[in-house]
Design an enzyme around this catalytic site. Sequence first.
Site, mmCIF file in Angstrom:
data_model
loop_
_atom_site.group_PDB
_atom_site.id
_atom_site.type_symbol
_atom_site.label_atom_id
_atom_site.label_comp_id
_atom_site.label_asym_id
_atom_site.label_seq_id
_atom_site.Cartn_x
_atom_site.Cartn_y
_atom_site.Cartn_z
ATOM 1 N N ASP A 65 5.899 -17.055 -6.714
ATOM 2 C CA ASP A 65 6.140 -17.179 -5.477
ATOM 3 C C ASP A 65 4.830 -16.955 -4.855
ATOM 4 O O ASP A 65 4.519 -17.843 -3.753
ATOM 5 C CB ASP A 65 7.087 -16.425 -4.590
ATOM 6 C CG ASP A 65 8.465 -16.250 -5.055
ATOM 7 O OD1 ASP A 65 8.522 -16.749 -4.915
ATOM 8 O OD2 ASP A 65 9.152 -14.843 -4.833
ATOM 9 N N ARG A 163 -1.178 3.046 15.543
ATOM 10 C CA ARG A 163 -2.992 4.137 14.610
ATOM 11 C C ARG A 163 -2.164 4.060 13.028
ATOM 12 O O ARG A 163 -1.116 5.029 13.331
ATOM 13 C CB ARG A 163 -3.238 5.566 15.099
ATOM 14 C CG ARG A 163 -4.132 5.668 14.947
ATOM 15 C CD ARG A 163 -5.001 6.729 15.613
ATOM 16 N NE ARG A 163 -5.523 8.028 14.660
ATOM 17 C CZ ARG A 163 -6.850 7.864 14.684
ATOM 18 N NH1 ARG A 163 -6.853 6.572 14.494
ATOM 19 N NH2 ARG A 163 -7.302 8.515 13.460
ATOM 20 N N ASP A 165 -3.146 2.051 8.614
ATOM 21 C CA ASP A 165 -4.146 1.305 7.502
ATOM 22 C C ASP A 165 -3.650 0.130 7.935
ATOM 23 O O ASP A 165 -4.743 -1.203 7.967
ATOM 24 C CB ASP A 165 -3.670 1.854 6.070
ATOM 25 C CG ASP A 165 -3.213 2.910 5.336
ATOM 26 O OD1 ASP A 165 -4.292 3.866 7.027
ATOM 27 O OD2 ASP A 165 -3.236 3.106 4.904
ATOM 28 N N SER A 179 6.011 -7.108 3.384
ATOM 29 C CA SER A 179 6.914 -6.330 4.590
ATOM 30 C C SER A 179 8.329 -5.707 3.883
ATOM 31 O O SER A 179 8.205 -4.398 3.808
ATOM 32 C CB SER A 179 7.115 -7.414 5.336
ATOM 33 O OG SER A 179 8.306 -6.142 5.900
ATOM 34 N N LEU A 180 8.309 -5.863 2.737
ATOM 35 C CA LEU A 180 9.290 -5.671 1.907
ATOM 36 C C LEU A 180 8.918 -3.912 1.657
ATOM 37 O O LEU A 180 9.874 -3.046 1.938
ATOM 38 C CB LEU A 180 10.373 -6.075 1.610
ATOM 39 C CG LEU A 180 11.699 -5.755 0.767
ATOM 40 C CD1 LEU A 180 13.086 -5.314 1.374
ATOM 41 C CD2 LEU A 180 12.660 -6.764 -0.759
#
Length: 280
Positions: A65, A163, A165, A179-180
């Site tokens: 991917d 707030r 990382d 995201s997953l």
Amino acid sequence: MENSEKLENNDNLNNKRRLKKVRIVKSEYADETLLKNFYDYLKEKDIQEVFGVEEADLIISLGGDGTMLVAAKEAILRNIPVLAINMGSLGYLAEVKPQNAVKMLQDYENGNYKTEERAFLEVKYEDNVFYALNELVITKGGHEAHLIQVEVYSNDIFVNKYRADGIIVATPTGSTAYSLSAGGSIVHPGLNALSITPLAPQSLTARPIIVNGCEVLSFKATSRDDAVHLNIDGNQWFQIQENDLVTARLSKKKIRIIKPINSDYYSILRQKLKWGDSVL
């Protein structure tokens, strides 16, 4: 439906497509010994490999991917479809196996395929426009950097201050990527939506949220040590300053991915995520 997975109409399915020139984008890690039949077929059919997308009839991605993301950046320049051969590991987008590469080319030439459209994320930063197929990430600068604060607005309406990382803003395509891994939801590619996922937030109540893709999201990020980075699809990085404004929305630009006629989004999820498999 806009930004949907769709089967081309019957007239297009019966059209034969004579391939003359292809642009091949390949991973440096791809084992090309698995593609001998593929290259033999190109030679037999006198299909020429070109090194500029301007001349190509089709882009072929050889890799995972990640390679597909590189191919997508080229496809957006000239709105031509991409056929992805999976030479990597997961392959949510690149689902065609090397041993099926020749058959998939033949099916494409015979009109026996599906076209899946995926929308890009349009990112504006410092008067420049960038396109991401997966996501943008606003993150702290390094392992020793402090947490950053990211203010998120939607159509200039304040959403939240994270707030953390950092945050991930993902397209439906990117919802099964970074995201997953960060705890975000899977979003069907047929939805006009974006997901906002915080990275290791300080507050336990800071949860992922899915928003309307038509909304213009804007971000202001600050850090105690001025170490805030903007990352677009993992291959473009910028260090952003306190007063810099980053905006994003789901673009009308789409990539067209050539898929097998029997391709099924949910089947791919079950296979790749091993849904239903025993944990023992």
